[in-house]
Design an enzyme around this catalytic site. Structure first.
Site, PDB file in Angstrom:
ATOM      1  CG  ASP A 157      -2.219  -0.608   1.079  1.00  0.00           C
ATOM      2  OD1 ASP A 157      -2.411  -1.261   0.044  1.00  0.00           O
ATOM      3  OD2 ASP A 157      -3.063  -0.468   1.974  1.00  0.00           O
TER       4      ASP A 157
ATOM      5  CG  ASP B 176     -12.262   4.643   2.663  1.00  0.00           C
ATOM      6  OD1 ASP B 176     -11.382   3.925   2.156  1.00  0.00           O
ATOM      7  OD2 ASP B 176     -12.521   4.655   3.880  1.00  0.00           O
TER       8      ASP B 176
ATOM      9  CD  GLU C  90      -6.172   3.109   4.468  1.00  0.00           C
ATOM     10  OE1 GLU C  90      -6.375   2.959   3.261  1.00  0.00           O
ATOM     11  OE2 GLU C  90      -6.684   2.405   5.350  1.00  0.00           O
TER      12      GLU C  90
ATOM     13  CB  ILE D 140      -5.249  -1.583  -2.294  1.00  0.00           C
ATOM     14  CG1 ILE D 140      -4.288  -1.833  -3.461  1.00  0.00           C
ATOM     15  CG2 ILE D 140      -6.260  -2.734  -2.249  1.00  0.00           C
ATOM     16  CD1 ILE D 140      -4.966  -2.155  -4.787  1.00  0.00           C
ATOM     17  CG  ASP D 141     -11.675   1.112  -0.505  1.00  0.00           C
ATOM     18  OD1 ASP D 141     -11.423   1.113   0.714  1.00  0.00           O
ATOM     19  OD2 ASP D 141     -12.833   1.148  -0.954  1.00  0.00           O
TER      20      ASP D 141
ATOM     21  CG  ASP E  73      -7.927   3.578   0.005  1.00  0.00           C
ATOM     22  OD1 ASP E  73      -6.929   2.851   0.148  1.00  0.00           O
ATOM     23  OD2 ASP E  73      -9.013   3.366   0.572  1.00  0.00           O
TER      24      ASP E  73
ATOM     25  CB  THR F 140      -6.680  -4.172   2.155  1.00  0.00           C
ATOM     26  OG1 THR F 140      -7.118  -2.915   2.599  1.00  0.00           O
ATOM     27  CG2 THR F 140      -5.281  -4.082   1.631  1.00  0.00           C
TER      28      THR F 140
HETATM   29  C1  2IP Z   1     -12.016  -0.169   3.989  1.00  0.00           C
HETATM   30  C2  2IP Z   1     -12.698  -1.067   2.990  1.00  0.00           C
HETATM   31  C3  2IP Z   1     -13.759  -1.830   3.702  1.00  0.00           C
HETATM   32  C4  2IP Z   1     -14.859  -0.900   4.186  1.00  0.00           C
HETATM   33  C5  2IP Z   1     -14.217   0.187   5.049  1.00  0.00           C
HETATM   34  C6  2IP Z   1     -13.027   0.878   4.373  1.00  0.00           C
HETATM   35  O1  2IP Z   1     -10.847   0.368   3.432  1.00  0.00           O
HETATM   36  O2  2IP Z   1     -13.264  -0.366   1.922  1.00  0.00           O
HETATM   37  O3  2IP Z   1     -14.251  -2.799   2.827  1.00  0.00           O
HETATM   38  O4  2IP Z   1     -15.784  -1.648   4.912  1.00  0.00           O
HETATM   39  O5  2IP Z   1     -15.188   1.140   5.315  1.00  0.00           O
HETATM   40  O6  2IP Z   1     -12.455   1.810   5.226  1.00  0.00           O
HETATM   41  P1  2IP Z   1     -17.056  -2.363   4.237  1.00  0.00           P
HETATM   42  O7  2IP Z   1     -16.544  -3.280   3.164  1.00  0.00           O
HETATM   43  O8  2IP Z   1     -17.711  -3.073   5.377  1.00  0.00           O
HETATM   44  O9  2IP Z   1     -17.858  -1.244   3.688  1.00  0.00           O
HETATM   45  P2  2IP Z   1      -9.403  -0.460   3.419  1.00  0.00           P
HETATM   46  O10 2IP Z   1      -9.617  -1.776   2.784  1.00  0.00           O
HETATM   47  O11 2IP Z   1      -8.552   0.468   2.593  1.00  0.00           O
HETATM   48  O12 2IP Z   1      -8.980  -0.551   4.851  1.00  0.00           O
HETATM   49 CA    CA Z   2      -9.908   2.293   2.169  1.00  0.00          CA
END
Ligand code: 2IP
Ligand code: CA
Length: 374
Positions: A54, A301, A79, A155-156, A153, A158
């Protein structure tokens, strides 16, 4: 600033390539999925390889944007922190160096001498991406770099990226989980007002070549500034009156799930992973709204997909502010001010939850059944 957009499309493609390489190359993939057991628990680089990948992506974006637009260098936020500790307890600041060899040497020091992994990663970072097909010709964006800040971000979603499930669905349906939910998000905001004005989203795992050519990505972009509203996606046609669809996190509160089941009907209430991916579903018209009752997303995000939604006439608002006022006015999320009473990542949380929408008339319909319940 159409140049900035074209640069962000290129760096997002590079980032997507690094994300794919980390899953494709065995020495990197092993580090990515390695479970810490026994003595390995103390090896910081092993437990943190996901974070290192990341950080490398984030620093690569910061480096490339900073070189072309030095006025933005101090306003490129992400992040992750780029300070690492290696197995010897030494502190290493991960940056992208001028040459591939220097970057490989720096990464090897964080990876405790794993030169194979370090070289593979450095090669992906320094590789030029394939040329980007994006119809940005003739686009003018009346903004100057000294007015802008960036949220990255790398990789969202992850957890979905690491788990790596390959789901196959029919066209026009959203992916509840799996690699499709992992996204690279780069959002640009106005430093003065915090409005999101430009966004680039890259989906590194959009399509898998059935002939064995591996994964191909897809990008999405949007610009929303003054009278200029342009987006790679078209404005989806309005659904039949009365049929509202919503996407939620599977971990959403039962009270919200119940209220929205009554409103949308069970078939039109969907669940998907990834905060960015859920907003992308709204952008693509796969859901009308994304509702989140908790402060579990952050500026990195939402900034990029928020800019695309604005370009399509929609937006992202603070759910709790909407519950307090009837109109939802003044509730749009902004990106320039931290919550000074908080520490660490929480300073940048979207703490009141959110509603992402394409059509503002949908906000009041969503808010009504939630009033008094949160
Ligand atoms: C996370 C990721 C999660 C999400 C959370 C984000 O970011 O997108 O999937 O939760 O809100 O902060 P959910 O899938 O329950 O909506 P990261 O993967 O970058 O930590
Ligand atoms: Ca994220």
């Amino acid at each position: 600033m159409a140049d900035l957009l074209r640069l962000l499309l290129r760096v997002a493609e590079k980032a997507a390539n690094v994300a794919r390489v980390c899953r494709q190359e065995a020495p990197l993939f092993q580090l990515l999925v390695q479970e810490k057991t026994g003595d390995d628990k103390n090896k910081k680089f092993v437990q943190d390889f996901k974070t290192l990948a990341d950080v490398v992506i984030q620093e690569m974006i910061r480096h490339d944007v900073g070189v072309k637009f030095p006025e933005m260098a101090d306003f490129i936020n992400g992040e992750e922190s780029n300070k690492f500790e290696n197995g010897l307890g030494e502190s290493v600041t991960v940056t992208v160096c001028a040459t591939e060899e220097d970057t490989a040497a720096l990464l090897a020091s964080v990876l405790d001498g794993d030169h194979t992994a370090a070289s593979l990663l450095a090669r992906a970072i320094h590789q030029d991406p394939a040329s980007i097909q994006a119809d940005t010709d003739g686009l003018t964006v009346p903004l100057s770099p000294s007015e802008l800040g960036i949220w990255i971000d790398p990789i969202d979603a992850t957890s979905q990226y690491i788990e790596g499930r390959e789901e196959v669905l029919e066209e026009g349906r959203l992916f509840p989980s799996g690699l499709h939910c992992a996204l690279v998000l780069i959002g640009v905001y106005l430093r003065s007002t915090g409005e999101p004005v430009m966004g680039v989203i890259n989906q590194p795992f959009n399509y898998k070549d059935p002939a064995g050519g591996g994964w191909k990505g897809k990008h999405f972009w949007g610009v929303s500034c003054g009278s200029i509203n342009v987006c790679s996606e078209t404005r989806p046609k309005a659904g039949p009156a009365g049929g509202l669809s919503a996407v939620l996190s599977s971990s959403e509160k039962p009270v919200v799930k119940e209220a929205l089941t009554s409103l949308c009907g069970p078939d039109k209430l969907m669940f998907a992973s990834g905060a960015g991916y859920k907003i992308l579903c709204v952008i693509q018209g796969l859901a009308d709204v994304y509702v989140l009752s908790e402060g579990s997303t952050f500026k990195w995000d939402s900034c990029a997909p928020h800019a695309l939604l604005r370009a399509l006439g929609g937006g992202v608002v603070d759910l709790h502010k909407c519950l307090q006022s009837s109109s939802g006015a003044e509730a749009e999320l902004t990106y320039h001010q931290p919550r000074t009473e908080c520490k660490g990542a929480d300073r940048w949380a979207n703490h009141g939850g959110l509603v992402a929408y394409r059509d503002c008339s949908q906000i009041s319909r969503i808010i009504a059944p939630l009033k008094g319940k949160l």
